[in-house]
Design an enzyme around this catalytic site. Structure first.
Site, short mmCIF file in Angstrom:
data_model
loop_
_atom_site.label_atom_id
_atom_site.label_comp_id
_atom_site.label_asym_id
_atom_site.label_seq_id
_atom_site.Cartn_x
_atom_site.Cartn_y
_atom_site.Cartn_z
N PRO A 2 22.30 -0.05 -20.37
CA PRO A 2 21.27 -0.93 -19.65
C PRO A 2 21.65 -2.38 -20.11
O PRO A 2 22.11 -2.59 -21.15
CB PRO A 2 20.08 -0.50 -20.80
CG PRO A 2 20.42 0.77 -21.43
CD PRO A 2 22.15 0.70 -21.49
N GLU A 3 21.59 -3.17 -19.20
CA GLU A 3 21.97 -4.73 -19.30
C GLU A 3 20.57 -5.37 -19.27
O GLU A 3 19.51 -4.84 -19.45
CB GLU A 3 22.70 -5.22 -17.90
CG GLU A 3 24.16 -4.44 -17.73
CD GLU A 3 24.98 -5.38 -17.30
OE1 GLU A 3 24.95 -6.43 -17.76
OE2 GLU A 3 25.98 -4.81 -16.83
#
Ligand code: ZN
Length: 296
Positions: A2-3
């Site tokens: 996840p960014e």
């Protein structure tokens, strides 16, 4: 992995669901890796705390905790407190400035926080279960165990917050750096939470090649990049808002939004602006995608 936009979206989804709830008890698994703080300390800090706020700092999800001060009947109090938490500004505020206890979650590669009914089967790779006063459970599941749980006070990410950094501070971060701008964008001590995808997309939008030395960028280019980083992240966050419930409650990242990538992962495909095939190079071990015509 996840960014920043995903973490922001997940934090918002969690805030809607658990702010105001109270952590009654904590179960922690036997695998040591997910616990950056010692397990007994984690349990001691989390138990009997009220979740006052949930937000994002860099790529960390931060739960601000308060002592559980329930004395009046819970229903009446909950309504009032939930409203109060919202009044305090929710997501627009920067987290980390508070002095209370905090629960810090880094999702790593495959970490997830899910909210479940207690009778729901506990998935394999569940490392923590928080029993909430509302009758639900908040579970941390992470098959690859790169995620980390810790407790802190006044947690701050090492770098500047990319959605909040002012232009002059942004320019100061990069102006004297001799490294490629792509590496500098990924350096978490400079900006917190800009990952590979969003770095490539920001460089495309600001017409800058990823290999350029950061110190070679003109003031105008740095300003374009500053704007592009924010735009790309904000667009991705806006896209994520509608699908967050799937992410928080269902199985993994499937169904989660994807920003329409203009360069990232498009090696050999035509540039959406000029039709030149997108190139892929490796910079400091990370793949980088750019258009050799549009980016200088
Ligand atoms: Zn192009």
């Amino acid at each position: 992995m996840p960014e920043l936009p995903e973490v922001e979206t997940i934090a918002r989804g969690l805030a809607e669901r658990v702010v105001g709830d109270v952590i009654l008890s904590v179960w922690l698994g036997s695998k040591p890796e997910p616990f950056k703080s010692p397990a007994p300390e984690l349990a001691a800090v989390l138990e009997s705390r009220r979740i006052a706020r949930v937000g994002r700092v860099g790529k960390h999800i931060v739960f601000d905790l308060e002592p559980d001060r329930r004395s009046a009947p819970r229903k009446a109090k909950k309504t009032k407190k939930t409203k109060k938490a919202k009044d305090r500004g929710g997501q627009a505020e920067t987290f980390g400035g508070v002095c209370g206890a905090q629960w810090i979650v880094h999702l790593g590669m495959t970490g997830r926080l899910t909210i479940e009914a207690p009778d729901r089967e506990v998935e394999k790779h569940t490392h923590a279960i928080l029993t909430l006063a509302s009758g639900r459970e908040l579970r941390f599941v992470d098959p690859r165990r790169f995620g980390r749980l810790s407790v802190a006070r006044g947690f701050l990410a090492p770098g500047k917050e990319p959605l909040e950094v002012e232009l002059d501070a942004f320019v100061r971060l990069f102006r004297l750096r001799k490294t490629p701008i792509k590496s500098a964008l990924l350096n978490q001590k400079l900006l917190s939470g800009v990952g590979n995808i969003y770095a490539d997309e920001s460089l495309f939008r600001s017409s800058i090649r990823p290999r350029r030395r950061a110190s070679s960028l003109s003031s105008k280019e740095l300003e374009q990049l500053w704007r592009a980083v924010r735009e790309v992240l904000e667009e991705a966050i806006a896209l994520g808002g509608s699908s967050v419930s799937d992410y928080v409650n269902a199985d993994g990242a499937e169904g989660f939004f994807q920003l329409q990538h203009r360069v990232y992962g498009r090696r050999g495909e035509p540039c959406l602006v000029c039709q030149t095939p997108i190139r892929r190079v490796v910079i400091a071990g990370r793949s980088s995608h750019y258009c050799p015509h549009c980016q200088k």
